[in-house]
Motif scaffolding. Sequence first.
Motif, short mmCIF file in Angstrom:
data_model
loop_
_atom_site.label_atom_id
_atom_site.label_comp_id
_atom_site.label_asym_id
_atom_site.label_seq_id
_atom_site.Cartn_x
_atom_site.Cartn_y
_atom_site.Cartn_z
N THR A 125 0.85 -1.20 0.00
CA THR A 125 0.00 0.00 0.00
C THR A 125 0.88 1.24 0.00
O THR A 125 1.88 1.29 0.71
N ASP B 261 0.22 4.49 1.09
CA ASP B 261 -0.62 5.43 1.82
C ASP B 261 0.18 6.72 2.01
O ASP B 261 1.30 6.68 2.53
N ASP C 172 1.72 7.04 5.36
CA ASP C 172 2.90 6.20 5.57
C ASP C 172 4.13 6.83 4.92
O ASP C 172 5.23 6.80 5.49
#
Length: 135
Positions: A100, A102, A105
């Motif tokens: 992922t 994100d 993140d």
Amino acid sequence: MLETVLCIDDDPITLMLCKMVITKASFSKEIATAKNGEEALKYFNTLNQTNSDYELKKHPQLIFLDLNMPVMGGWDFLESFSTTEYSDYNKIKVIILSSTIDPEDLEKSKKYPMVIDFLSKPISKEMLEYLKDKI
């Protein structure tokens, strides 16, 4: 070519793919693996216990790190790995390799100076070519 790379991921298929791609691309002579952050810290603790010059030279120059793992995830690993206990290894570069991307993140990864990139799985030969220029 790097001496040693450490791949930290809970998925055995991802670890197998990492080994295969890194080997085919002649990116590293040795590939160490850990199934989670705790196992990776144990790997470094073992290197610390041997404490010979040879072992220090043998430590990984690069870590591929997954974020979402059971037992100890990538963020917890980075938090522990950033402490003085692991200061012998603070020059090791970390690539977050996650499924992922994100934005939160990505922002969080900038908190850790050792993290030099945040890339999307799976690892590829093109990714390794890009990283050769970066490191």
